[in-house]
Design a protein around this motif. Structure first.
Motif, short mmCIF file in Angstrom:
data_model
loop_
_atom_site.label_atom_id
_atom_site.label_comp_id
_atom_site.label_asym_id
_atom_site.label_seq_id
_atom_site.Cartn_x
_atom_site.Cartn_y
_atom_site.Cartn_z
N UNK A 138 44.00 24.24 65.02
CA UNK A 138 43.06 24.90 64.12
C UNK A 138 41.90 25.55 64.86
N UNK A 139 41.21 24.82 65.79
CA UNK A 139 40.14 25.49 66.54
C UNK A 139 40.64 26.65 67.37
N UNK A 140 41.83 26.52 67.94
CA UNK A 140 42.36 27.60 68.76
C UNK A 140 42.65 28.84 67.91
N UNK A 141 43.09 28.64 66.68
CA UNK A 141 43.33 29.78 65.79
C UNK A 141 42.02 30.47 65.44
N UNK A 142 40.97 29.67 65.21
CA UNK A 142 39.67 30.26 64.90
C UNK A 142 39.13 31.04 66.10
N UNK A 143 39.29 30.46 67.30
CA UNK A 143 38.83 31.15 68.51
C UNK A 143 39.59 32.46 68.71
N UNK A 144 40.90 32.40 68.54
CA UNK A 144 41.70 33.61 68.64
C UNK A 144 41.30 34.63 67.59
N UNK A 145 41.05 34.14 66.37
CA UNK A 145 40.60 35.04 65.31
C UNK A 145 39.26 35.67 65.62
N UNK A 146 38.36 34.89 66.23
CA UNK A 146 37.04 35.40 66.60
C UNK A 146 37.15 36.50 67.64
N UNK A 147 38.00 36.31 68.65
CA UNK A 147 38.18 37.32 69.69
C UNK A 147 38.80 38.60 69.13
N UNK A 148 39.80 38.43 68.29
CA UNK A 148 40.44 39.60 67.68
C UNK A 148 39.46 40.32 66.75
N UNK A 202 44.39 40.83 61.97
CA UNK A 202 44.94 39.64 62.62
C UNK A 202 43.84 38.59 62.79
N UNK A 203 42.64 39.03 63.14
CA UNK A 203 41.53 38.10 63.29
C UNK A 203 41.14 37.45 61.98
N UNK A 204 41.08 38.24 60.89
CA UNK A 204 40.75 37.69 59.57
C UNK A 204 41.80 36.69 59.12
N UNK A 205 43.06 36.99 59.40
CA UNK A 205 44.14 36.10 58.99
C UNK A 205 44.08 34.78 59.74
N UNK A 206 43.73 34.82 61.01
CA UNK A 206 43.70 33.60 61.82
C UNK A 206 42.49 32.72 61.53
N UNK A 245 25.86 34.56 64.34
CA UNK A 245 27.32 34.61 64.26
C UNK A 245 27.93 33.34 64.83
N UNK A 246 27.36 32.86 65.95
CA UNK A 246 27.85 31.61 66.54
C UNK A 246 27.70 30.46 65.55
N UNK A 247 26.56 30.42 64.84
CA UNK A 247 26.34 29.36 63.86
C UNK A 247 27.36 29.43 62.71
N UNK A 248 27.71 30.64 62.29
CA UNK A 248 28.70 30.74 61.22
C UNK A 248 30.07 30.22 61.69
N UNK A 249 30.35 30.36 62.99
CA UNK A 249 31.62 29.87 63.51
C UNK A 249 31.65 28.35 63.63
N UNK A 250 30.47 27.75 63.79
CA UNK A 250 30.38 26.29 63.93
C UNK A 250 30.28 25.59 62.58
#
Length: 298
Positions: A9-19, A243-247, A291-296
């Motif tokens: 799950x975290x890896x998908x979010x990280x990948x989504x963030x980069x995309x 792809x980022x939104x989906x992940x 943005x970092x806070x929204x990801x956490x």
């Protein structure tokens, strides 16, 4: 021990963030490029001509990859995507930027992350936490304060501002619907099918506009801007963005757009010679922190 879900799950979010960040970088050039394009080309041609060019590229992509046809339910959702990002946003911004600058457009685009998040809740069934909304609101206020101090609110409300507001609503809806649909179709196929679906209308309008106005005022910079919004803004940028939104989720990854107005103002200064102060860098850092806070946030 951590379960597989806890790892993926975290890896998908990280990948989504980069995309998502890659998509935002691509889109941040859109308003300056559109401004260049409409300086010498009819705004209706810029809006629908780029959809035709991107639609041709999308057709080639779908044929080469042997993509399966969408279901009836997916086609209905693709209509929403097409109305939002293939027709609504390009047309409204093209009309607005015949009268307003790209930096002025960046002021109104500031609302896009919040609008996308709201549509993500309405269309995607997402439920962000209170911490998420606080961080998203902070980034919204930070960018609004920046453009306000920079003089972005000067000049009063004009018709161009109404076009930009409609553009934001259309884009937020298209982003949210496309991001949710990309979980099934994939980011590339989602935008490609939306482009192909709208191709008959886009082509018909483009032919009428060209027959009536031609390209008498076109310049090299106009065609360069048109090429960018066709290949990048309307086509390749969505590969990464959807792809980022989906992940990572529409509401969460959509907040990366908070950086887009600051980036757009920077490109406007470099490409269109509009003045941008050093405060841009400080605001960019503040928005990046939000943005970092929204990801956490959960």
């Amino acid at each position: 021990m951590r379960t597989k879900d806890n790892v993926t799950a975290p890896s998908r979010v990280t990948g989504g963030l980069l995309l998502g960040a890659l998509g935002v970088l691509a889109f941040s050039f859109s308003l300056p490029a559109t401004r260049l394009a409409v300086a010498g080309l009819d705004p209706w041609f810029v809006a629908f001509g780029r959809a035709v060019g991107a639609g041709v590229l999308a057709t080639v992509y779908l044929l080469v990859t042997s993509a399966r046809r969408p279901t009836a339910g997916q086609l209905r959702r693709l209509v929403v995507v097409a109305l939002g990002v293939v027709v609504g946003f390009p047309l409204c911004t093209s009309l607005a930027l015949t009268e307003q600058t790209a930096s002025h457009g960046a002021v109104v685009i500031t609302m896009l992350p919040a609008v996308t998040a709201v549509f993500g809740v309405l269309r995607g069934g997402e439920r962000p936490s209170r911490a998420f909304w606080l961080a998203a609101g902070a980034s919204f206020v930070a960018v609004l304060a920046f453009v306000g101090v920079s003089g972005g609110f000067g000049g009063g409300f004009q018709l161009a501002d109404l076009w930009l507001l409609v553009a934001v609503l259309a884009c937020g809806l298209g982003y949210a619907e496309g991001g949710a649909l990309a979980r099934d179709l994939g980011g590339a196929r989602t935008i490609c099918w939306a482009l192909v679906l709208s191709l008959p209308v886009s082509l018909a309008i483009t032919v009428v506009v060209v027959a009536g106005h031609g390209f008498a005022g076109a310049t090299g910079s106009s065609w360069l801007g048109f090429a960018y919004v066709t290949v990048i803004s309307m086509f390749l940028g969505f590969f990464a963005w959807y792809a980022g939104l989906a992940r990572g989720g529409v509401a969460r990854i959509g907040q990366v757009q908070a950086l887009q107005p600051v980036l757009t103002l920077t490109w406007s200064a470099l490409l269109l010679h509009e003045q941008v102060s050093l405060v841009t860098v400080l605001v960019a850092l503040v928005v990046l922190g939000c943005v970092v806070l929204t990801q956490r946030a959960r």
